[in-house]
Design a protein around this motif. Structure first.
Motif, PDB file in Angstrom:
ATOM      1  N   SER A 154       0.921  -1.228   0.009  1.00  0.00           N
ATOM      2  CA  SER A 154      -0.086   0.094  -0.048  1.00  0.00           C
ATOM      3  C   SER A 154       0.909   1.055   0.147  1.00  0.00           C
ATOM      4  CB  SER A 154      -0.885  -0.100   1.070  1.00  0.00           C
ATOM      5  OG  SER A 154      -0.223   0.213   2.431  1.00  0.00           O
ATOM      6  N   VAL A 155       0.150   2.515  -0.195  1.00  0.00           N
ATOM      7  CA  VAL A 155       1.041   3.506  -0.169  1.00  0.00           C
ATOM      8  C   VAL A 155       1.606   3.662   1.053  1.00  0.00           C
ATOM      9  CG1 VAL A 155       0.925   6.214  -0.435  1.00  0.00           C
ATOM     10  CG2 VAL A 155      -0.445   4.766  -1.994  1.00  0.00           C
ATOM     11  N   ARG A 156       1.009   3.517   2.355  1.00  0.00           N
ATOM     12  CA  ARG A 156       1.682   3.668   3.447  1.00  0.00           C
ATOM     13  C   ARG A 156       2.658   2.795   3.860  1.00  0.00           C
ATOM     14  NH1 ARG A 156       0.820   8.518   5.522  1.00  0.00           N
ATOM     15  NH2 ARG A 156      -1.426   9.050   6.347  1.00  0.00           N
ATOM     16  N   GLU A 157       2.355   1.433   3.384  1.00  0.00           N
ATOM     17  CA  GLU A 157       3.540   0.424   3.514  1.00  0.00           C
ATOM     18  C   GLU A 157       4.680   0.728   2.925  1.00  0.00           C
ATOM     19  OE1 GLU A 157       0.294  -3.358   4.193  1.00  0.00           O
ATOM     20  OE2 GLU A 157       1.283  -2.817   2.336  1.00  0.00           O
ATOM     21  N   TRP A 158       4.905   0.891   1.610  1.00  0.00           N
ATOM     22  CA  TRP A 158       5.764   1.545   0.742  1.00  0.00           C
ATOM     23  C   TRP A 158       6.546   2.756   1.575  1.00  0.00           C
ATOM     24  CZ3 TRP A 158       7.833   0.485  -4.055  1.00  0.00           C
ATOM     25  CH2 TRP A 158       8.887   1.249  -4.361  1.00  0.00           C
ATOM     26  N   ALA A 159       5.977   3.875   2.005  1.00  0.00           N
ATOM     27  CA  ALA A 159       6.441   4.934   2.537  1.00  0.00           C
ATOM     28  C   ALA A 159       7.251   4.582   3.781  1.00  0.00           C
ATOM     29  CB  ALA A 159       5.380   6.079   2.819  1.00  0.00           C
ATOM     30  N   VAL A 160       6.519   3.830   4.754  1.00  0.00           N
ATOM     31  CA  VAL A 160       7.314   3.108   5.746  1.00  0.00           C
ATOM     32  C   VAL A 160       8.654   2.261   5.399  1.00  0.00           C
ATOM     33  CG1 VAL A 160       7.039   1.527   7.902  1.00  0.00           C
ATOM     34  CG2 VAL A 160       5.340   3.295   7.429  1.00  0.00           C
ATOM     35  N   VAL A 193       1.497   3.000  12.729  1.00  0.00           N
ATOM     36  CA  VAL A 193       2.670   2.637  12.506  1.00  0.00           C
ATOM     37  C   VAL A 193       3.090   1.262  12.743  1.00  0.00           C
ATOM     38  CG1 VAL A 193       5.220   3.199  12.873  1.00  0.00           C
ATOM     39  CG2 VAL A 193       3.769   5.104  12.542  1.00  0.00           C
ATOM     40  N   GLU A 194       2.445   0.599  14.020  1.00  0.00           N
ATOM     41  CA  GLU A 194       2.780  -0.617  14.208  1.00  0.00           C
ATOM     42  C   GLU A 194       2.082  -1.642  13.299  1.00  0.00           C
ATOM     43  OE1 GLU A 194       1.708  -0.951  18.376  1.00  0.00           O
ATOM     44  OE2 GLU A 194       3.024   0.411  19.118  1.00  0.00           O
ATOM     45  N   VAL A 195       0.986  -1.114  12.842  1.00  0.00           N
ATOM     46  CA  VAL A 195       0.033  -2.201  12.048  1.00  0.00           C
ATOM     47  C   VAL A 195       0.963  -2.166  10.779  1.00  0.00           C
ATOM     48  CG1 VAL A 195      -1.886  -2.065  10.718  1.00  0.00           C
ATOM     49  CG2 VAL A 195      -2.115  -1.355  13.226  1.00  0.00           C
ATOM     50  N   TYR A 196       1.475  -0.855  10.262  1.00  0.00           N
ATOM     51  CA  TYR A 196       2.041  -1.265   8.934  1.00  0.00           C
ATOM     52  C   TYR A 196       3.464  -2.077   8.988  1.00  0.00           C
ATOM     53  CZ  TYR A 196      -1.000   2.793   7.604  1.00  0.00           C
ATOM     54  OH  TYR A 196      -2.256   3.474   7.220  1.00  0.00           O
ATOM     55  N   VAL A 197       4.054  -1.794  10.209  1.00  0.00           N
ATOM     56  CA  VAL A 197       5.304  -2.517  10.331  1.00  0.00           C
ATOM     57  C   VAL A 197       4.817  -4.089  10.382  1.00  0.00           C
ATOM     58  CG1 VAL A 197       7.090  -3.181  12.125  1.00  0.00           C
ATOM     59  CG2 VAL A 197       6.731  -0.689  11.322  1.00  0.00           C
ATOM     60  N   SER A 198       3.593  -4.314  11.064  1.00  0.00           N
ATOM     61  CA  SER A 198       3.379  -5.696  11.195  1.00  0.00           C
ATOM     62  C   SER A 198       3.011  -6.397   9.862  1.00  0.00           C
ATOM     63  CB  SER A 198       2.079  -6.009  12.043  1.00  0.00           C
ATOM     64  OG  SER A 198       1.491  -7.199  12.220  1.00  0.00           O
ATOM     65  N   ARG A 199       2.317  -5.566   9.251  1.00  0.00           N
ATOM     66  CA  ARG A 199       2.104  -5.937   7.725  1.00  0.00           C
ATOM     67  C   ARG A 199       3.282  -6.496   6.840  1.00  0.00           C
ATOM     68  NH1 ARG A 199      -2.895  -1.937   6.494  1.00  0.00           N
ATOM     69  NH2 ARG A 199      -4.296  -2.598   7.722  1.00  0.00           N
ATOM     70  N   LEU A 200       4.034  -5.358   7.072  1.00  0.00           N
ATOM     71  CA  LEU A 200       5.515  -5.508   6.241  1.00  0.00           C
ATOM     72  C   LEU A 200       6.352  -6.675   6.625  1.00  0.00           C
ATOM     73  CD1 LEU A 200       6.789  -1.538   6.071  1.00  0.00           C
ATOM     74  CD2 LEU A 200       6.082  -3.038   4.317  1.00  0.00           C
ATOM     75  N   ARG A 201       6.440  -6.962   7.870  1.00  0.00           N
ATOM     76  CA  ARG A 201       6.957  -8.135   8.061  1.00  0.00           C
ATOM     77  C   ARG A 201       6.517  -9.334   7.682  1.00  0.00           C
ATOM     78  NH1 ARG A 201       7.338  -6.134  14.638  1.00  0.00           N
ATOM     79  NH2 ARG A 201       9.627  -5.434  14.561  1.00  0.00           N
ATOM     80  N   ALA A 207      12.842 -12.237   2.450  1.00  0.00           N
ATOM     81  CA  ALA A 207      13.577 -10.882   1.788  1.00  0.00           C
ATOM     82  C   ALA A 207      15.036 -10.907   2.261  1.00  0.00           C
ATOM     83  CB  ALA A 207      12.759  -9.806   1.952  1.00  0.00           C
ATOM     84  N   GLY A 208      15.327 -11.854   3.445  1.00  0.00           N
ATOM     85  CA  GLY A 208      16.718 -11.716   3.860  1.00  0.00           C
ATOM     86  C   GLY A 208      17.055 -10.348   4.688  1.00  0.00           C
ATOM     87  N   VAL A 209      16.025  -9.763   5.056  1.00  0.00           N
ATOM     88  CA  VAL A 209      15.839  -8.543   5.911  1.00  0.00           C
ATOM     89  C   VAL A 209      14.801  -8.778   7.169  1.00  0.00           C
ATOM     90  CG1 VAL A 209      16.934  -7.070   4.314  1.00  0.00           C
ATOM     91  CG2 VAL A 209      14.382  -7.241   4.596  1.00  0.00           C
ATOM     92  N   ALA A 210      15.090  -8.067   8.203  1.00  0.00           N
ATOM     93  CA  ALA A 210      14.016  -8.246   9.283  1.00  0.00           C
ATOM     94  C   ALA A 210      13.910  -6.973   9.780  1.00  0.00           C
ATOM     95  CB  ALA A 210      14.576  -9.163  10.320  1.00  0.00           C
ATOM     96  N   ILE A 211      12.524  -6.459  10.350  1.00  0.00           N
ATOM     97  CA  ILE A 211      12.170  -5.311  11.049  1.00  0.00           C
ATOM     98  C   ILE A 211      12.283  -5.566  12.471  1.00  0.00           C
ATOM     99  CG2 ILE A 211      10.768  -3.165  11.237  1.00  0.00           C
ATOM    100  CD1 ILE A 211       9.689  -3.771   8.516  1.00  0.00           C
ATOM    101  N   ARG A 212      13.310  -5.088  13.031  1.00  0.00           N
ATOM    102  CA  ARG A 212      13.569  -5.418  14.684  1.00  0.00           C
ATOM    103  C   ARG A 212      12.998  -4.219  15.255  1.00  0.00           C
ATOM    104  NH1 ARG A 212      19.391  -5.650  17.431  1.00  0.00           N
ATOM    105  NH2 ARG A 212      18.947  -6.013  19.374  1.00  0.00           N
ATOM    106  N   THR A 213      12.203  -4.792  16.434  1.00  0.00           N
ATOM    107  CA  THR A 213      11.657  -3.670  17.375  1.00  0.00           C
ATOM    108  C   THR A 213      12.853  -3.591  18.517  1.00  0.00           C
ATOM    109  OG1 THR A 213       9.348  -4.464  17.151  1.00  0.00           O
ATOM    110  CG2 THR A 213       9.875  -3.280  18.923  1.00  0.00           C
ATOM    111  N   ILE A 214      13.243  -2.196  18.897  1.00  0.00           N
ATOM    112  CA  ILE A 214      14.163  -1.991  19.648  1.00  0.00           C
ATOM    113  C   ILE A 214      13.341  -1.454  20.833  1.00  0.00           C
ATOM    114  CG2 ILE A 214      16.369  -0.695  20.504  1.00  0.00           C
ATOM    115  CD1 ILE A 214      16.467  -2.721  18.055  1.00  0.00           C
TER     116      ILE A 214
END
Length: 227
Positions: A154-160, A193-201, A207-214
């Motif tokens: 989505s547009v938002r997912e892309w931007a994040v 933002v949390e929702v978009y990050v969850s969808r991206l994961r 993909a060989g990458v991970a979005i890590r929560t700090i």
């Protein structure tokens, strides 16, 4: 560390201008100060400022006219308008004239800093391609791929995702993400933002990458751990 920024502040209230200047300089933002609309118009013809912060009520010519002349010359310099007027018609007029953002007095210093930095980031030259691991974003065609597979965003997912890739290996807060991707006057919550990050994961599992929560700080895009 934020990259050094220089702004042109156009404000005829000497006390307010001094307070804004001191606050921005403390945030490593260099300020050139002008108190007159006509002088601002002259300086903007050759200014190298990253952002112009312009009050609407000015002597000489008002802020609307300063912005109109700036855009008429073909300049794409980001402009943030400041005013005590909060009527919708003033906001609309400012944006239609060519301003990028709008802040009503009184405002919090932290919000002014965040908006200036967001405008500067949006106007910075961008590479045509961003990538990490098997993930690639083509910024010209707006295509996201994992290997040869196109993934739908989505547009938002892309931007994040674009913002996280631009800051790969560094921790970014949810508020920094909001400041970078939310258009003027558009609401975006921390929970969103949390929702978009969850969808991206879910979409980046191979993909060989991970979005890590700090915890307590935000997120960081990094290479995924190999099994």
């Amino acid at each position: 560390m934020h990259a050094p920024l220089a702004i042109l502040l156009v404000e005829d209230d000497a006390v307010l201008a001094d307070g804004i200047s001191r606050m921005l300089e403390a945030q490593a933002i260099h300020v050139d100060l002008v108190a007159d609309g006509l002088l601002a118009d002259q300086l903007l013809q050759h200014s190298a400022a990253s952002v112009a912060v312009i009050d609407i009520g000015l002597p000489g010519i008002d802020g609307f006219e300063v912005v109109r002349r700036l855009r008429q010359r073909g300049s794409a310099m980001p402009v943030l308008l400041l005013t005590a007027r909060d009527a919708v018609e003033d906001r609309v007029r400012g944006l239609e004239t060519g301003a990028d953002d709008y802040l009503v007095k009184p405002f919090a210093g932290a919000e002014l800093v965040a908006r200036i930095r967001a405008l500067a980031r949006r106007s910075s030259p961008r590479p045509a391609l961003l990538g990490a691991g098997r993930l690639s974003l083509d910024l010209d065609t707006r295509r996201a791929r994992v290997g040869e597979r196109v993934i739908e965003l989505s547009v938002r997912e892309w931007a994040v995702l674009e913002f996280l890739l631009q800051h790969g290996g560094r921790v970014v807060s949810k508020q920094q993400i909001i400041d970078a991707i939310a258009p003027w006057a558009e609401e975006l919550t921390l929970n969103a933002v949390e929702v978009y990050v969850s969808r991206l994961r879910l979409k980046l599992q191979d993909a060989g990458v991970a979005i890590r929560t700090i915890r307590g700080f935000g997120y960081m895009l990094e290479a995924a751990a190999t099994p």
